[in-house]
Structures are given as C-alpha cells and as structure tokens.
Design a protein around this motif. Structure first.
Motif, short mmCIF file in Angstrom:
data_model
loop_
_atom_site.label_atom_id
_atom_site.label_comp_id
_atom_site.label_asym_id
_atom_site.label_seq_id
_atom_site.Cartn_x
_atom_site.Cartn_y
_atom_site.Cartn_z
N PHE A 40 0.88 -1.17 0.00
CA PHE A 40 0.00 0.00 0.00
C PHE A 40 0.92 1.22 0.00
N SER A 41 0.85 2.05 -1.05
CA SER A 41 1.78 3.18 -1.10
C SER A 41 1.10 4.44 -1.65
N ASN A 42 1.63 5.57 -1.20
CA ASN A 42 1.16 6.88 -1.66
C ASN A 42 -0.36 7.00 -1.51
N ILE A 43 -0.81 6.83 -0.28
CA ILE A 43 -2.25 6.88 0.01
C ILE A 43 -2.50 8.02 1.00
N VAL A 44 -3.48 8.83 0.69
CA VAL A 44 -3.92 9.91 1.57
C VAL A 44 -5.30 9.55 2.08
N MET A 45 -5.46 9.58 3.40
CA MET A 45 -6.76 9.34 4.03
C MET A 45 -7.07 10.54 4.91
N ASP A 46 -8.18 11.21 4.64
CA ASP A 46 -8.55 12.38 5.43
C ASP A 46 -10.00 12.25 5.86
N PHE A 73 3.45 -0.79 4.01
CA PHE A 73 2.73 0.48 3.95
C PHE A 73 3.78 1.57 3.81
N ALA A 74 3.73 2.32 2.69
CA ALA A 74 4.74 3.35 2.45
C ALA A 74 4.07 4.66 2.04
N ASN A 75 4.53 5.73 2.65
CA ASN A 75 4.07 7.09 2.31
C ASN A 75 2.56 7.24 2.45
N LEU A 76 2.05 6.88 3.61
CA LEU A 76 0.63 7.10 3.93
C LEU A 76 0.52 8.36 4.77
N ILE A 77 -0.50 9.16 4.50
CA ILE A 77 -0.84 10.30 5.33
C ILE A 77 -2.29 10.07 5.76
N CYS A 78 -2.49 9.93 7.07
CA CYS A 78 -3.81 9.55 7.58
C CYS A 78 -4.24 10.51 8.68
N ARG A 79 -5.41 11.12 8.51
CA ARG A 79 -6.03 11.92 9.58
C ARG A 79 -7.34 11.24 9.90
N ALA A 80 -7.42 10.70 11.11
CA ALA A 80 -8.56 9.86 11.47
C ALA A 80 -8.94 10.07 12.93
N CYS A 102 5.29 6.97 7.00
CA CYS A 102 3.84 7.13 7.22
C CYS A 102 3.59 8.15 8.32
N ARG A 103 2.49 8.89 8.17
CA ARG A 103 2.10 9.86 9.20
C ARG A 103 0.66 9.58 9.60
N PHE A 104 0.46 9.32 10.89
CA PHE A 104 -0.87 9.05 11.43
C PHE A 104 -1.23 10.20 12.37
#
Length: 167
Positions: A40-46, A73-80, A102-104
């Motif tokens: 899973f790479s280069n995924i933005v979750m907002d 999991f590479a380069n994920l940005i997640c705001r949850a 990754c940034r959670f």
C-alpha cells in the motif's frame, strides 16, 4: 494499491477476517484466507471516522484464516478519529508488517468525528483512553481495544520514519 485518496469514509484500509460466518452478503470463501505480499503506497486518508487501518483476525482462526503476513505500507498520510488497529489471533498472528514514511494523525475535529457519535460517546471516549505514549494515544475503543497494547498477536512490525500525532 497506490496513488489513492480517501475522504470522509467510515474506515480506511480494512481487512477483517470474521471468526464465524457473518451471514448472507459476505464473501467468506471455502478455503482458508491468506493475505500476503501486498504493498500500500502513496495513500492519503482524510476525515476517516474510525480507524485508518484495520487488520483483524477473529478467534479462533484455524477454520478460516491461514495467514496475514508481509504487508508493506509506504508514504501514507492519515487523519482519522482513531489510530491503526492490529488484532491477530493466537493461532494466526499478524506477521511482518513494514511501515515507511507514514504519518498518522489522530483528530477529534468535528469533521473527523463519526457522524453517528453523540456527546455521550465523545465523553466516554475521552474518559476511557488514559494511556498516552510519546504524545499520542492508541486505540479508539472497539471490542479489541486495549490502549496499553496496540498490537495484539503481532510479530515483526517495523516502523521507519513514521510519525504518530494528536491534532
């Protein structure tokens, strides 16, 4: 899976192996589940209203799940609203997950909170999550939540250049 954006979703990435047949409408298959070697790479979750990543194997797994292993999991940005949730089974642990860059971000902002949450839910959530680790809190309260241990039956989890923050 790469170059994906998810906005205003109940969950982000979710792999849930039920402990029994959940009923009509679910694809449970005939053979045991094997999930392995997925990137899973280069995924933005907002504005994810629960967990940005959920991987759960129901107990006992012997009848329905053989393995969940070698996920990257590479380069994920997640705001949850919650942090990632990882729950393996005693007879089928989650194995060899690698996280890089990754940034959670755990947020309690109104636009991130679950739309179905009441003020009572928000109050209980705040009261029940008391364990803090380096400025962030694990867990979001589900049936598997144990804020003192975010990894249940997990082996070989590696984190490189990842951040975990509260907003």
């Amino acid at each position: 899976f790469s170059n994906i954006t998810m906005v205003d979703a109940c969950r982000g990435i979710c792999m849930w192996m039920f402990d029994k047949d959940p009923g009509p409408g679910y694809d449970t298959g005939i053979e045991k589940t094997v999930i392995e070697n997925i990137v899973f790479s280069n995924i933005v979750m907002d504005r994810i209203h629960t967990y940005p990543i959920t991987v759960v194997v129901g107990e006992p797994a012997a009848a329905h799940c053989e393995a969940v292993r070698n996920l990257t999991f590479a380069n994920l940005i997640c705001r949850a609203y919650g942090m990632p949730e990882f729950v393996g089974a005693k007879d089928c642990p989650l194995e060899n997950f690698m996280f890089t860059g990754c940034r959670f971000i755990r947020s309690n902002a109104p636009e991130v909170r679950p739309p179905w949450a009441t003020e009572d839910d928000l109050y209980r959530r705040g009261k029940s999550e008391t364990v803090r680790r380096q400025g962030f809190q694990w867990g979001g309260g589900g049936e598997h939540a144990d804020s003192s241990n975010p990894f249940h039956n997990c082996k070989g989890f590696t984190f490189n250049a990842c951040t975990f923050d509260n907003e």
